[in-house]
Design a protein around this motif. Structure first.
Motif, mmCIF file in Angstrom:
data_model
loop_
_atom_site.group_PDB
_atom_site.id
_atom_site.type_symbol
_atom_site.label_atom_id
_atom_site.label_comp_id
_atom_site.label_asym_id
_atom_site.label_seq_id
_atom_site.Cartn_x
_atom_site.Cartn_y
_atom_site.Cartn_z
ATOM 1 N N LEU A 152 1.139 -0.935 -0.064
ATOM 2 C CA LEU A 152 -0.572 0.011 -0.282
ATOM 3 C C LEU A 152 0.893 0.841 0.306
ATOM 4 O O LEU A 152 0.857 2.654 -0.491
ATOM 5 C CB LEU A 152 -1.153 -0.199 1.667
ATOM 6 C CG LEU A 152 -1.634 1.101 1.037
ATOM 7 C CD1 LEU A 152 -3.221 0.285 1.862
ATOM 8 C CD2 LEU A 152 -1.710 1.868 2.256
ATOM 9 N N PHE A 153 2.334 1.605 0.596
ATOM 10 C CA PHE A 153 2.944 2.673 1.252
ATOM 11 C C PHE A 153 4.240 2.619 -0.201
ATOM 12 O O PHE A 153 3.854 3.603 -0.720
ATOM 13 C CB PHE A 153 3.657 2.467 2.280
ATOM 14 C CG PHE A 153 2.267 3.357 3.441
ATOM 15 C CD1 PHE A 153 1.839 4.231 3.475
ATOM 16 C CD2 PHE A 153 2.029 1.824 4.190
ATOM 17 C CE1 PHE A 153 1.193 4.750 4.675
ATOM 18 C CE2 PHE A 153 1.133 2.356 5.297
ATOM 19 C CZ PHE A 153 0.532 3.773 5.793
ATOM 20 N N ILE A 165 -5.104 3.003 -5.537
ATOM 21 C CA ILE A 165 -4.736 2.071 -4.611
ATOM 22 C C ILE A 165 -5.905 1.321 -3.648
ATOM 23 O O ILE A 165 -4.982 -0.555 -4.038
ATOM 24 C CB ILE A 165 -3.887 2.773 -3.540
ATOM 25 C CG1 ILE A 165 -3.440 3.241 -3.729
ATOM 26 C CG2 ILE A 165 -3.370 1.318 -2.353
ATOM 27 C CD1 ILE A 165 -2.465 4.292 -2.437
ATOM 28 N N ALA A 166 -6.943 1.678 -3.745
ATOM 29 C CA ALA A 166 -8.236 0.314 -2.788
ATOM 30 C C ALA A 166 -8.274 -0.676 -4.327
ATOM 31 O O ALA A 166 -8.588 -1.587 -3.927
ATOM 32 C CB ALA A 166 -9.446 1.373 -2.909
ATOM 33 N N LYS A 167 -8.838 -0.104 -5.200
ATOM 34 C CA LYS A 167 -8.343 -1.262 -6.601
ATOM 35 C C LYS A 167 -7.907 -2.121 -6.544
ATOM 36 O O LYS A 167 -7.924 -3.123 -6.382
ATOM 37 C CB LYS A 167 -8.895 -0.796 -7.297
ATOM 38 C CG LYS A 167 -10.401 -0.054 -7.585
ATOM 39 C CD LYS A 167 -10.103 1.018 -9.224
ATOM 40 C CE LYS A 167 -11.749 2.093 -9.181
ATOM 41 N NZ LYS A 167 -11.618 2.961 -10.364
ATOM 42 N N LYS A 168 -6.853 -1.603 -6.089
ATOM 43 C CA LYS A 168 -4.962 -2.123 -6.698
ATOM 44 C C LYS A 168 -5.134 -3.556 -5.308
ATOM 45 O O LYS A 168 -4.843 -5.024 -6.076
ATOM 46 C CB LYS A 168 -4.409 -2.022 -7.164
ATOM 47 C CG LYS A 168 -3.283 -2.910 -7.419
ATOM 48 C CD LYS A 168 -1.503 -2.140 -7.973
ATOM 49 C CE LYS A 168 -0.912 -3.004 -8.701
ATOM 50 N NZ LYS A 168 -0.724 -2.790 -10.161
ATOM 51 N N MET A 171 -9.337 -3.275 -1.250
ATOM 52 C CA MET A 171 -9.471 -2.896 -0.186
ATOM 53 C C MET A 171 -10.748 -1.501 -0.893
ATOM 54 O O MET A 171 -11.261 -1.162 -1.316
ATOM 55 C CB MET A 171 -8.509 -1.873 0.258
ATOM 56 C CG MET A 171 -7.608 -3.046 0.706
ATOM 57 S SD MET A 171 -6.114 -2.521 1.493
ATOM 58 C CE MET A 171 -6.385 -2.309 3.317
ATOM 59 N N ASN A 172 -11.980 -1.494 0.023
ATOM 60 C CA ASN A 172 -12.054 0.035 0.290
ATOM 61 C C ASN A 172 -11.044 1.387 0.152
ATOM 62 O O ASN A 172 -10.263 1.147 0.710
ATOM 63 C CB ASN A 172 -12.997 -0.077 1.901
ATOM 64 C CG ASN A 172 -14.236 -0.910 0.964
ATOM 65 O OD1 ASN A 172 -14.186 -0.829 0.745
ATOM 66 N ND2 ASN A 172 -14.439 -1.591 2.914
ATOM 67 N N GLY A 174 -12.179 3.950 2.332
ATOM 68 C CA GLY A 174 -11.512 4.816 3.978
ATOM 69 C C GLY A 174 -10.757 4.236 4.492
ATOM 70 O O GLY A 174 -10.425 4.404 4.909
ATOM 71 N N GLU A 175 -10.652 2.324 3.833
ATOM 72 C CA GLU A 175 -9.895 1.713 4.694
ATOM 73 C C GLU A 175 -8.488 2.547 4.004
ATOM 74 O O GLU A 175 -7.485 2.410 5.415
ATOM 75 C CB GLU A 175 -10.032 -0.055 4.409
ATOM 76 C CG GLU A 175 -9.573 -0.616 5.385
ATOM 77 C CD GLU A 175 -10.123 -1.666 4.823
ATOM 78 O OE1 GLU A 175 -9.094 -3.172 5.404
ATOM 79 O OE2 GLU A 175 -10.967 -2.255 3.984
ATOM 80 N N VAL A 176 -7.534 2.246 3.396
ATOM 81 C CA VAL A 176 -7.187 3.288 2.040
ATOM 82 C C VAL A 176 -6.140 4.216 3.845
ATOM 83 O O VAL A 176 -5.711 4.346 3.395
ATOM 84 C CB VAL A 176 -6.831 2.904 1.175
ATOM 85 C CG1 VAL A 176 -5.524 3.656 0.622
ATOM 86 C CG2 VAL A 176 -6.698 1.535 0.354
ATOM 87 N N SER A 177 -7.576 5.223 3.472
ATOM 88 C CA SER A 177 -7.169 6.602 3.523
ATOM 89 C C SER A 177 -6.962 6.340 5.062
ATOM 90 O O SER A 177 -6.206 7.249 6.017
ATOM 91 C CB SER A 177 -8.941 7.003 3.543
ATOM 92 O OG SER A 177 -8.078 8.588 3.926
ATOM 93 N N LEU A 178 -7.460 5.535 5.836
ATOM 94 C CA LEU A 178 -7.903 5.155 7.463
ATOM 95 C C LEU A 178 -6.134 4.608 8.235
ATOM 96 O O LEU A 178 -5.426 5.368 8.798
ATOM 97 C CB LEU A 178 -8.674 4.533 8.213
ATOM 98 C CG LEU A 178 -8.801 4.326 9.183
ATOM 99 C CD1 LEU A 178 -8.928 5.536 9.953
ATOM 100 C CD2 LEU A 178 -9.893 3.476 9.950
ATOM 101 N N ILE A 179 -5.196 3.982 6.591
ATOM 102 C CA ILE A 179 -4.210 3.261 6.780
ATOM 103 C C ILE A 179 -3.431 4.402 7.186
ATOM 104 O O ILE A 179 -1.741 4.389 7.449
ATOM 105 C CB ILE A 179 -4.349 2.075 5.929
ATOM 106 C CG1 ILE A 179 -4.615 0.743 7.004
ATOM 107 C CG2 ILE A 179 -2.790 1.571 6.512
ATOM 108 C CD1 ILE A 179 -5.333 0.189 5.433
ATOM 109 N N ILE A 180 -3.421 5.057 5.573
ATOM 110 C CA ILE A 180 -2.372 6.269 5.355
ATOM 111 C C ILE A 180 -2.189 7.156 6.934
ATOM 112 O O ILE A 180 -1.111 7.774 6.816
ATOM 113 C CB ILE A 180 -3.045 6.686 3.893
ATOM 114 C CG1 ILE A 180 -2.479 6.008 3.340
ATOM 115 C CG2 ILE A 180 -2.244 7.833 4.220
ATOM 116 C CD1 ILE A 180 -3.067 6.205 1.605
#
Length: 191
Positions: A152-153, A165-168, A171-172, A174-180
């Motif tokens: 992801l990073f 990133i979410a598509k690849k 993931m959702n 929101g989940e990607v945004s939250l992890i970042i």
């Protein structure tokens, strides 16, 4: 005298009356009926021309009225389309505004120990209040968030968008945004 044709008719009548009052010339003395006949023909021709002009004006007004109706219909349809577009944009802005209002709450809930479900972007399950009241010492994490989500990073550092990133990664967003965001907070805490 609102209409110009009335004025023209009156001028014509005045000329007729004036012509009758004038003494006739020597050549016309022998045939007074001929002058009258010519005058009547001229008046009939004049009346016919006035009628043609009136019909042309009526036709022009009818055409203008049709064009006005078509333009009004086009403008009405355009206004309706713009109103629908504006309403859609307002709904989108409200949705985004709500999402922005909820983002700090989500971050705070995750920091307090809430669990993020993978089914929806914003569904949170609160930890019971009894657990919140007892101080919990966090166990030292063996690996950082950046290490756990290395792929992801890597994509994020390459400048890829959150949507991509979410598509690849499946993931959702929101989940990607939250992890970042959590990784950024982790960096600030460790710094």
């Amino acid at each position: 005298m609102d209409q110009p044709w009335v004025l023209i008719v009156l001028v014509g009548l005045v000329l007729i009356v004036y012509a009758r009052m004038q003494p006739s010339s020597k050549s016309d003395k022998g045939s007074p009926g001929v002058n009258m006949k010519e005058l009547e023909e001229t008046m009939e021709h004049f009346a016919a021309e006035l009628e043609e002009q009136n019909q042309a004006l009526i036709g022009m007004f009818a055409e203008t009225k049709k064009e006005h109706a078509v333009q009004t219909a086009k403008l009405t349809a355009r206004i309706e389309a713009l109103e629908k577009h504006n309403q859609h944009q307002q709904q989108e802005l409200l949705r985004l505004s709500y999402a922005l209002e909820q983002q700090p709450k989500l971050t705070a809930a995750v920091e307090k120990g809430a669990i993020l479900t993978s089914n929806t972007e914003a569904a949170l399950i609160d930890v019971p209040t009894a657990v919140e009241q007892t101080p919990v010492t966090p166990e030292p994490a063996t690996e950082s968030i950046k290490q756990r989500y290395g792929t992801l990073f890597e994509l994020y550092d390459q400048g890829k968008s959150i949507e991509m990133i979410a598509k690849k990664l499946g993931m959702n967003k929101g989940e990607v945004s939250l992890i970042i965001q959590l990784a950024k907070q982790e960096e600030r805490v460790n710094a």
